[in-house]
Design a protein around this motif. Structure first.
Motif, PDB file in Angstrom:
ATOM      1  N   THR A   1       0.729  -1.211  -0.014  1.00 31.36           N
ATOM      2  CA  THR A   1       0.035  -0.030   0.042  1.00 31.36           C
ATOM      3  C   THR A   1       1.047   1.258   0.119  1.00 31.36           C
ATOM      4  OG1 THR A   1      -0.094  -0.337   2.298  1.00 31.36           O
ATOM      5  CG2 THR A   1      -1.920  -1.028   1.155  1.00 31.36           C
ATOM      6  N   LEU A   2       0.667   2.030  -0.750  1.00 31.62           N
ATOM      7  CA  LEU A   2       1.145   3.363  -0.909  1.00 31.62           C
ATOM      8  C   LEU A   2       1.013   4.638   0.248  1.00 31.62           C
ATOM      9  CD1 LEU A   2       1.948   3.582  -4.778  1.00 31.62           C
ATOM     10  CD2 LEU A   2       3.273   2.419  -3.116  1.00 31.62           C
ATOM     11  N   SER A   3      -0.136   4.243   0.689  1.00 33.47           N
ATOM     12  CA  SER A   3      -0.778   4.984   1.716  1.00 33.47           C
ATOM     13  C   SER A   3      -1.720   4.312   2.767  1.00 33.47           C
ATOM     14  CB  SER A   3      -1.678   6.251   1.166  1.00 33.47           C
ATOM     15  OG  SER A   3      -1.956   7.048   2.139  1.00 33.47           O
TER      16      SER A   3
ATOM     17  N   ARG B   1       2.004   3.290   4.448  1.00 28.75           N
ATOM     18  CA  ARG B   1       2.975   3.335   3.297  1.00 28.75           C
ATOM     19  C   ARG B   1       4.085   2.197   3.378  1.00 28.75           C
ATOM     20  NH1 ARG B   1       8.078   5.419   2.737  1.00 28.75           N
ATOM     21  NH2 ARG B   1       8.428   5.944   0.514  1.00 28.75           N
ATOM     22  N   THR B   2       4.070   1.385   2.264  1.00 26.94           N
ATOM     23  CA  THR B   2       5.148   0.387   1.906  1.00 26.94           C
ATOM     24  C   THR B   2       6.311   1.109   1.260  1.00 26.94           C
ATOM     25  OG1 THR B   2       3.535  -1.388   1.849  1.00 26.94           O
ATOM     26  CG2 THR B   2       5.646  -2.010   1.222  1.00 26.94           C
ATOM     27  N   SER B   3       7.567   1.026   1.765  1.00 28.11           N
ATOM     28  CA  SER B   3       8.688   1.465   1.251  1.00 28.11           C
ATOM     29  C   SER B   3       9.255   0.733   0.051  1.00 28.11           C
ATOM     30  CB  SER B   3       9.913   1.843   2.286  1.00 28.11           C
ATOM     31  OG  SER B   3      10.420   0.580   2.667  1.00 28.11           O
TER      32      SER B   3
ATOM     33  N   LEU C   1      -0.247  10.264  -6.300  1.00 27.73           N
ATOM     34  CA  LEU C   1      -0.168   9.216  -5.624  1.00 27.73           C
ATOM     35  C   LEU C   1      -0.560   7.907  -6.703  1.00 27.73           C
ATOM     36  CD1 LEU C   1       1.391   8.272  -3.181  1.00 27.73           C
ATOM     37  CD2 LEU C   1      -0.874   8.050  -2.021  1.00 27.73           C
TER      38      LEU C   1
ATOM     39  N   GLN D   1       2.101   5.558  -8.443  1.00 32.18           N
ATOM     40  CA  GLN D   1       1.887   3.949  -8.294  1.00 32.18           C
ATOM     41  C   GLN D   1       1.937   3.266  -9.903  1.00 32.18           C
ATOM     42  OE1 GLN D   1      -1.479   1.453  -6.302  1.00 32.18           O
ATOM     43  NE2 GLN D   1      -2.134   1.933  -8.316  1.00 32.18           N
TER      44      GLN D   1
ATOM     45  N   ASN E   1      -0.477   5.735  11.553  1.00 34.27           N
ATOM     46  CA  ASN E   1      -0.319   5.418  10.223  1.00 34.27           C
ATOM     47  C   ASN E   1      -0.024   4.075   9.980  1.00 34.27           C
ATOM     48  OD1 ASN E   1      -1.317   5.364   7.551  1.00 34.27           O
ATOM     49  ND2 ASN E   1       0.341   6.630   6.921  1.00 34.27           N
TER      50      ASN E   1
END
Length: 306
Positions: free
Chosen positions: A97-99, A102-104, A136, A140, A210
């Motif tokens: 997940t980018l938010s 958040r996955t780095s 965002l 992606q 978060n």
């Protein structure tokens, strides 16, 4: 009797036999895996021989059958040791997940390197599409294009809108799949959407930090349908590389592996050596700079790059 480990809780294991019967069992004696320092001698997905104990309801696991593959990460509890996440899997699926949370990219690349090292096909599932928009969403798209160009399949899902759920379900068909990712990325919710009968525990992501809360305590294998199994794992904060030498690290980056033999020196580590084909392609924008930076970061883990 022969079976497969479907749950590991430390010293006790759930063993499923060939007729889907499940037994509680313990490992008889000490089993050391040649060449491996691991916390857990048995992992979910391991195939075993076991026998019924006459004086108890439990069974004794007498032997661990040879593994087709396995995936490890560095132990967070014992220095110099590894933790075996799962064994005998057909594919490793990382839920991203980018938010929220958040996955780095560093985490993604470490996971992919670990899968490559043990020859396990890896898939990226970008989840929570319903909360992405604007820049965002564009970011992606660029990320997915980068990973697809390297050779990794990318899927896009949302349990809120059902986007990609049918495709995700089909991708699991006739395979044993490891599902991994940070806490809160929606692994359990995704599984519940395609297999409501499993009723896996889920929890909301904390808005304060978060970050997700751990809802899966132990790795566990679930049967979705005939010949289709998933291994749900606890949320992973860090993916420390294990059993991978720094000299071979670049071999587990497919885009670098494709350039084997193209560098001036056969033992080039792509740091500052003259005539390095990898660095040249990074500088020219042919190879993704973020992946190269993450490669250097992984080398630093070995205290071998300064």
């Amino acid at each position: 009797m022969k079976g497969v480990i479907i749950k590991s809780t430390g010293s006790w294991y759930d063993v499923m036999d060939e007729n889907q019967n499940i037994y509680k069992g313990r490992l008889r004696g000490k089993h050391k895996i040649k060449g491996l320092k691991v916390n857990n001698p048995l992992a979910v997905g391991d195939r075993v021989d076991f026998e019924q104990e006459t004086s108890a309801e439990s069974v004794s696991i007498t032997d661990i059958l040879p593994r087709e593959n396995y995936i490890l990460r560095k132990s967070v509890h014992k220095k110099g040791h590894s933790h075996m996440i799962a064994a005998n899997i057909d594919q490793a699926i990382l839920i991203v997940t980018l938010s929220f949370p958040r996955t780095s990219l560093g985490f993604i690349d470490r996971f992919l390197v670990s899968a490559e090292a043990f020859r396990i096909p890896a898939v990226l599932v970008f989840n929570k599409q319903d909360i992405l928009e604007g820049e965002l969403k564009n970011y992606q798209t660029e990320l997915a294009q980068m990973y697809e160009s390297i050779g990794y399949k990318c899927l896009f899902t949302s349990t809120q809108t059902s986007e990609g759920i049918a495709t995700f379900d089909q991708f699991l068909d006739n395979k044993t799949s490891l599902l991994s990712g940070h806490s809160g990325v929606g692994k359990s919710t995704l599984v519940n959407t395609i297999a409501p009968h499993l009723s896996l525990k889920t929890s909301e992501v904390s808005t304060f930090a978060n970050k997700g809360k751990h809802t899966t305590t132990f790795a566990e294998m679930f049967r979705l349908r005939e010949n289709t199994y998933i291994i749900d794992t606890p949320g992973i904060k860090e993916m420390g590389l294990a059993e991978i030498g720094n000299e071979e690290l670049s071999h587990y980056f497919p885009e670098m592996r494709d350039l084997l033999g193209a560098c001036k020196f056969h033992n080039c580590r792509h740091i500052n050596e003259p005539g390095c084909a990898v660095r040249k392609q990074v500088e020219e924008g042919v190879l993704p700079a973020t992946r190269y930076d993450n490669y250097l970061s992984m080398l630093e883990d070995y205290d071998s790059y300064r």
